[in-house]
Structures are given as structure tokens and as C-alpha cells.
Scaffold this active site. Sequence first.
Site, PDB file in Angstrom:
ATOM      1  N   GLY A 199      40.048  42.601  32.161  1.00  0.00           N
ATOM      2  CA  GLY A 199      40.700  43.901  32.272  1.00  0.00           C
ATOM      3  C   GLY A 199      39.844  44.957  32.937  1.00  0.00           C
ATOM      4  O   GLY A 199      40.163  46.137  32.898  1.00  0.00           O
ATOM      5  N   LEU A 208      37.337  42.847  37.588  1.00  0.00           N
ATOM      6  CA  LEU A 208      36.277  42.022  38.180  1.00  0.00           C
ATOM      7  C   LEU A 208      36.750  40.588  38.414  1.00  0.00           C
ATOM      8  O   LEU A 208      35.960  39.689  38.650  1.00  0.00           O
ATOM      9  CB  LEU A 208      35.027  42.045  37.295  1.00  0.00           C
ATOM     10  CG  LEU A 208      34.434  43.445  37.066  1.00  0.00           C
ATOM     11  CD1 LEU A 208      33.221  43.375  36.152  1.00  0.00           C
ATOM     12  CD2 LEU A 208      34.059  44.111  38.385  1.00  0.00           C
ATOM     13  N   SER A 209      38.062  40.397  38.316  1.00  0.00           N
ATOM     14  CA  SER A 209      38.699  39.133  38.719  1.00  0.00           C
ATOM     15  C   SER A 209      38.387  37.954  37.822  1.00  0.00           C
ATOM     16  O   SER A 209      38.084  36.861  38.290  1.00  0.00           O
ATOM     17  CB  SER A 209      38.359  38.781  40.171  1.00  0.00           C
ATOM     18  OG  SER A 209      38.881  39.759  41.006  1.00  0.00           O
ATOM     19  N   ASP A 264      40.366  37.988  45.906  1.00  0.00           N
ATOM     20  CA  ASP A 264      39.652  37.650  44.674  1.00  0.00           C
ATOM     21  C   ASP A 264      39.332  36.160  44.603  1.00  0.00           C
ATOM     22  O   ASP A 264      38.227  35.753  44.237  1.00  0.00           O
ATOM     23  CB  ASP A 264      40.481  38.062  43.451  1.00  0.00           C
ATOM     24  CG  ASP A 264      40.781  39.550  43.442  1.00  0.00           C
ATOM     25  OD1 ASP A 264      40.170  40.280  44.242  1.00  0.00           O
ATOM     26  OD2 ASP A 264      41.633  39.975  42.643  1.00  0.00           O
TER      27      ASP A 264
END
Length: 382
Positions: free
Chosen positions: A124, A127-128, A174
Site C-alpha cells: 500500500g 512500491l509495487s 512495475d
Amino acid sequence: MSLKDKTQSLFAETFGYPATHAIQAPGRVNLIGEHTDYNDGFVLPCAIDYQTVISCAKRDDRIVRVIAADYDNQTDEFSLDEPIVAHDTQQWSNYVRGVVKHLQMRNKGFGGADLVIAGNVPQGAGLSSSASLEVAVGTVFQQLYHLPLDGAQIALNGQEAENQFVGCNCGIMDQLISALGKKEHALLIDCRSLGTKAVPLPKGAAVVIINSNFKRTLVGSEYNTRREQCETGARFFQQPALRDVSLNEFNKVAHELDPVVTKRVRHVLTENARTVEAASALAQGDLKRMGELMAESHASMRDDFEITVPQIDTLVEIVKATIGDKGGVRMTGGGFGGCVVALIPEEWVPAVQDAVSQQYEAKTGIKETFYVCKPSQGAGQC
């Protein structure tokens, strides 16, 4: 205990035999190039030393068994011979199932496996963590069964799983940086061709990520609105994507566009130009110019794309006031909360940490989380 040790011991304990492989895939932070990926533009992320690790082994049947060490050792089991459908209650399972389902569409040449998954990518925070999981699962089957898939294909597979199976509309950045990241480098990615160019980070530069811990609420609905506004802009110029519109063309007719769409388009066009220039600045070790570009990027996200929040702007102001022209700082990720990224000389990290810890909570009532990261290698055995 390392993630590898944790997953290996849980694997042996639960399945009663040792794992044969351990695979990691990293999270990422985007240094510059925000909301450009779905406009076929450029991004400049680096993989970070927070990752998903999976200990695994082949099975001699068609069953996939999975244990999620971070979710109280919840389990999932499904067959490759049955249609793979969404799990009713375990959202994490759907990332695994989606990746495997889409892998089957690409290549039928694999069988079952046992997997134990653990990770330390903050969830959340933008930062993937999900892309890291998707790429790790794809890499597991590619390595166990020697599938003829390269990193870009594993990344695309993860993106398809997230878009079509999990149901979240994401660009390709990402997954691509998680699959293809290079140690001590950022990666300039062309989101149309998926071409990548490794860009060395200046010696002695630290990548600092500060989570505002402001709970993102609008991110889904507003993200989709921004995409629609960008698509409206591309249609106005009769181009497949904003990537194909030049700033000159835009400036000539900007007054004819809806004022909100004008702002959104201006952000994407200027951000693309900044991202390409940032790659050159980094390659030349020019942290001062990189800092200027990051500041322009943040202002554009705040004023034209309107995706920052006061807490994020406060963090950026605190860091900028501390480092001056010694580096850069900007919001990173989808917006409406999440993190800022700073690229600064290592010796400035303590001063930045002190300034943020003294001022951010006092101004916002929220305590930040501070990460110092190393640009890391993409997915593979660990």
C-alpha cells in the site's frame, strides 16, 4: 532470519521435503516519469532491495500448492487441469492464480509446483509489492520448467494477470523493472517498445523513500479519470497516445482543449521530456540537474495533474529545504498519498532523516516511515 531462510524452513516443515529453488523479485521506486507509462511514454525506475522471495520445487502431478508466510501461513491449492478461477476470500491467491492462468495461455509446457511465499515490500506504499509477487511467481515456473520466456514476457504476463484476472488497471513499468532491474542502475524504459536502457546512478548517491502514511483513498477512481482525460487529449490530436504529440503542437492549440484536459496533457508531455533528460543527467553524474528535473516533475504533478495531497507536498518541502541543490525529491507512484523519493548524496541521509522526523509529524499529525534503498538486480535465483 532472511526471507530465503524463512521460506526454506517453512517449506521443509510443511511439505516434508526441501525446496530445490529460491527465487526473488524486487519492488521498485520510480525516480521520474509519473503517469507516463499508460501514455506510451518514458519512465525511469530502479528496483529496490525489498523483495518477494519464493522457495519452490516441481511436483510430478498438475497441482499447485501455495503457502503465504506473511498471511498466517494461509494456503491455496489448485489444479492446472481445471479452469483457474478467482479465490473467494484470499486476495493474495488471485495474484498467484492469475499469473499461472496467463502463463498457461503463453506456454503449456509446465506442471505442478509447491511454493512458499514471503516478502518485505511495504504494501500500500506504491512500491509495487503486487508486481514483485507476479514477477516472482512467473519466474518460479520459468526456472523450474525452463520455459522459453524472457524477462519482458514474464513482466507482460504479470501485467495481464493484474489487469484481467485481479481486475486492476496498471501500466507495464512495475513488472518490467522487477523483472529487468540492474544493480546500481536505474532503467530508462520506453513503455511503447518495452526497450530499456540501464542508467548508472552517481557514485555515493542514496535512494531514499519516505512513506507519508497518509491513507490513499481516491487512488483507484482518480487514476481511471486521469487515464480517460489523457485518452481524450490523444483523440483531440488524432494520435494513438500522448507520446505522439509534440509540445509545439500542443502549445499551438492548447486553448481549444477543455481546460482540465489541457493541464493533464501538459503534465504528460513535459514529464516525458523531463524523464529522457533525467536519464542523461544521471549518466553524467549531474545530481544538481536531476534535482531540478525532480522539482519540476513534482510541481507538474501538484498543479497540472493534481495528484498530490498536502501531506506529500509537506514532505517534499521539508526534504528540499534540507538538501538545497544537492539532489532531488518528488512524489512517486500513483498519487493521493503514498511516498516521496529523494536521490541524495549518502552523507546527507542523516540530516534528511532528522529534518523529516522533527517536522513532518508536527505539521501533519502522521508519523512517516523512512527507507534507504539500494538499486538492485531484477528477478532471478537467490
